[in-house]
Design a protein around this motif. Structure first.
Motif, PDB file in Angstrom:
ATOM      1  N   ARG A 210       0.704  -1.310   0.066  1.00 37.41           N
ATOM      2  CA  ARG A 210      -0.121  -0.096  -0.026  1.00 37.41           C
ATOM      3  C   ARG A 210       0.801   1.317   0.006  1.00 37.41           C
ATOM      4  O   ARG A 210       1.867   1.345   0.798  1.00 37.41           O
ATOM      5  N   VAL A 211       0.337   2.114  -0.849  1.00 35.61           N
ATOM      6  CA  VAL A 211       1.046   3.338  -0.692  1.00 35.61           C
ATOM      7  C   VAL A 211       0.098   4.661  -0.418  1.00 35.61           C
ATOM      8  O   VAL A 211      -0.894   4.676  -0.765  1.00 35.61           O
ATOM      9  N   SER A 212       0.584   5.464   0.679  1.00 34.97           N
ATOM     10  CA  SER A 212      -0.652   6.257   1.164  1.00 34.97           C
ATOM     11  C   SER A 212       0.140   7.604   1.184  1.00 34.97           C
ATOM     12  O   SER A 212       1.426   7.840   1.562  1.00 34.97           O
ATOM     13  N   ARG A 213      -0.516   8.706   0.841  1.00 34.52           N
ATOM     14  CA  ARG A 213      -0.129  10.083   0.609  1.00 34.52           C
ATOM     15  C   ARG A 213      -1.096  10.844   1.214  1.00 34.52           C
ATOM     16  O   ARG A 213      -2.290  10.748   1.123  1.00 34.52           O
ATOM     17  N   LYS A 214      -0.644  11.746   2.063  1.00 34.95           N
ATOM     18  CA  LYS A 214      -1.695  12.955   2.722  1.00 34.95           C
ATOM     19  C   LYS A 214      -1.205  14.135   2.493  1.00 34.95           C
ATOM     20  O   LYS A 214      -0.156  14.617   2.679  1.00 34.95           O
ATOM     21  N   HIS A 215      -2.100  15.109   2.324  1.00 35.67           N
ATOM     22  CA  HIS A 215      -1.885  16.519   2.278  1.00 35.67           C
ATOM     23  C   HIS A 215      -2.905  17.010   2.888  1.00 35.67           C
ATOM     24  O   HIS A 215      -4.053  17.333   2.528  1.00 35.67           O
ATOM     25  N   ARG A 216      -2.663  17.853   3.977  1.00 34.53           N
ATOM     26  CA  ARG A 216      -3.480  18.716   4.862  1.00 34.53           C
ATOM     27  C   ARG A 216      -4.583  17.536   5.382  1.00 34.53           C
ATOM     28  O   ARG A 216      -4.347  16.621   5.964  1.00 34.53           O
ATOM     29  N   ALA A 217      -5.804  17.873   5.057  1.00 34.42           N
ATOM     30  CA  ALA A 217      -7.054  16.920   5.475  1.00 34.42           C
ATOM     31  C   ALA A 217      -7.274  15.939   4.379  1.00 34.42           C
ATOM     32  O   ALA A 217      -8.405  15.198   4.485  1.00 34.42           O
ATOM     33  N   THR A 218      -6.453  15.647   3.475  1.00 31.23           N
ATOM     34  CA  THR A 218      -6.833  14.828   2.194  1.00 31.23           C
ATOM     35  C   THR A 218      -5.994  13.699   2.212  1.00 31.23           C
ATOM     36  O   THR A 218      -4.614  13.959   2.292  1.00 31.23           O
ATOM     37  N   GLN A 219      -6.564  12.331   2.227  1.00 30.94           N
ATOM     38  CA  GLN A 219      -5.510  11.313   2.142  1.00 30.94           C
ATOM     39  C   GLN A 219      -5.951  10.323   1.072  1.00 30.94           C
ATOM     40  O   GLN A 219      -7.003  10.246   0.923  1.00 30.94           O
ATOM     41  N   LEU A 220      -4.821   9.693   0.177  1.00 31.46           N
ATOM     42  CA  LEU A 220      -5.287   8.868  -0.723  1.00 31.46           C
ATOM     43  C   LEU A 220      -4.232   7.473  -0.501  1.00 31.46           C
ATOM     44  O   LEU A 220      -3.163   7.746  -0.190  1.00 31.46           O
ATOM     45  N   ASP A 221      -5.017   6.302  -0.401  1.00 32.51           N
ATOM     46  CA  ASP A 221      -4.251   5.193  -0.263  1.00 32.51           C
ATOM     47  C   ASP A 221      -4.528   4.254  -1.418  1.00 32.51           C
ATOM     48  O   ASP A 221      -5.750   4.111  -2.006  1.00 32.51           O
ATOM     49  N   LEU A 222      -3.541   3.638  -2.103  1.00 29.22           N
ATOM     50  CA  LEU A 222      -3.712   2.848  -3.243  1.00 29.22           C
ATOM     51  C   LEU A 222      -3.012   1.371  -2.616  1.00 29.22           C
ATOM     52  O   LEU A 222      -1.880   1.559  -2.317  1.00 29.22           O
ATOM     53  N   THR A 223      -3.743   0.186  -3.015  1.00 29.25           N
ATOM     54  CA  THR A 223      -3.250  -1.025  -2.481  1.00 29.25           C
ATOM     55  C   THR A 223      -3.529  -1.885  -3.579  1.00 29.25           C
ATOM     56  O   THR A 223      -4.492  -2.026  -4.348  1.00 29.25           O
ATOM     57  N   ALA A 224      -2.453  -2.853  -3.565  1.00 33.44           N
ATOM     58  CA  ALA A 224      -2.475  -4.261  -4.608  1.00 33.44           C
ATOM     59  C   ALA A 224      -2.374  -5.212  -3.543  1.00 33.44           C
ATOM     60  O   ALA A 224      -1.295  -5.428  -2.681  1.00 33.44           O
ATOM     61  N   LEU A 225      -3.170  -6.361  -3.623  1.00 33.45           N
ATOM     62  CA  LEU A 225      -3.259  -7.479  -3.142  1.00 33.45           C
ATOM     63  C   LEU A 225      -3.400  -8.835  -3.913  1.00 33.45           C
ATOM     64  O   LEU A 225      -3.818  -8.916  -4.849  1.00 33.45           O
ATOM     65  N   TYR A 226      -2.503  -9.692  -3.523  1.00 30.55           N
ATOM     66  CA  TYR A 226      -2.606 -11.062  -4.227  1.00 30.55           C
ATOM     67  C   TYR A 226      -3.105 -12.124  -2.995  1.00 30.55           C
ATOM     68  O   TYR A 226      -2.388 -12.330  -1.954  1.00 30.55           O
ATOM     69  N   ARG A 227      -4.359 -12.710  -3.370  1.00 30.22           N
ATOM     70  CA  ARG A 227      -4.811 -13.345  -2.502  1.00 30.22           C
ATOM     71  C   ARG A 227      -5.017 -14.976  -2.832  1.00 30.22           C
ATOM     72  O   ARG A 227      -5.145 -15.130  -4.059  1.00 30.22           O
TER      73      ARG A 227
END
Length: 208
Positions: free
Chosen positions: A69-86
């Motif tokens: 997972r890559v998480s980026r936050k700027h002030r009150a905004t946060q974006l998470d991008l995740t790749a999963l292999y199940r």
């Protein structure tokens, strides 16, 4: 020893999630309690690790997932991008055991009010086809560590019924590492059986 490229040192973490009933994308996953242990390393904005969850299914007893997972936050905004292999565990099938999933979550805060938009996509959901799940909802902090929330979702999957879902509830942070949660789940396809029926679920998450 300094990390290359000026990166912070790895920060290992463990989590344990316990619920009175297993739920995923608004559907029942277990006949009783669900336990999800999770272990990961955090390096700056990147998390990588694995988790396992028990399920009650004719074809498997659990699902093991490797994720990044890559998480980026700027002030009150946060974006998470995740790749999963199940990978399904406890199954005798030789096909349909593995599936990729790609998730994106956007959070926006407005003081005590928060908005969350989540999208989950699987190019092939094990032995089924392409799957989408999108969920949106607000949360409101009524006191320090306590929030009310409501979410509406939509799932469309090749080879399975489409449906709309809803969940509403309250969460409470206890100390710095425990979160308690109580919520009601329901879908608009309860006539399809117990997996789609409404139910009340209690859960706790412990972070170490």
């Amino acid at each position: 020893m300094p990390m290359p490229f000026g990166l912070p040192p790895p920060d290992p973490a463990l989590e344990l999630f316990v619920a009175s009933h297993g739920m995923s994308q608004g559907l029942s996953q277990t006949e009783g309690a669900q336990v999800i242990p999770r272990a990961y390393l955090r390096v700056g904005d990147v998390h990588a690790g694995l988790f396992w969850r028990n399920i009650d299914s004719p074809v498997a007893t659990g699902i093991l997932a490797l994720f990044a997972r890559v998480s980026r936050k700027h002030r009150a905004t946060q974006l998470d991008l995740t790749a999963l292999y199940r990978t399904r565990t406890g199954t005798h099938r030789t096909t349909g055991r593995h599936a990729w999933e790609f998730d994106a979550t956007l959070r926006q805060g407005f003081g005590r009010l928060g908005l969350r938009l989540n999208a989950e996509f699987a190019p092939r959901e094990f032995e089924l086809g392409k799957s989408w799940f999108v969920e949106f909802g607000p949360s409101f902090q009524i006191a320090k560590g306590t929030s009310l929330f409501a979410n509406v979702g939509r799932r469309e999957r090749s080879g399975a019924p489409d449906y709309n879902s809803i969940n509403v509830g309250v969460s409470r942070a206890v100390g710095g590492n425990i979160v308690l949660d109580a919520r009601y789940h329901a879908t608009d396809r309860s006539e399809l059986g117990p997996r789609y029926a409404g139910r009340f679920v209690l859960s706790a998450r412990l972070s170490l």
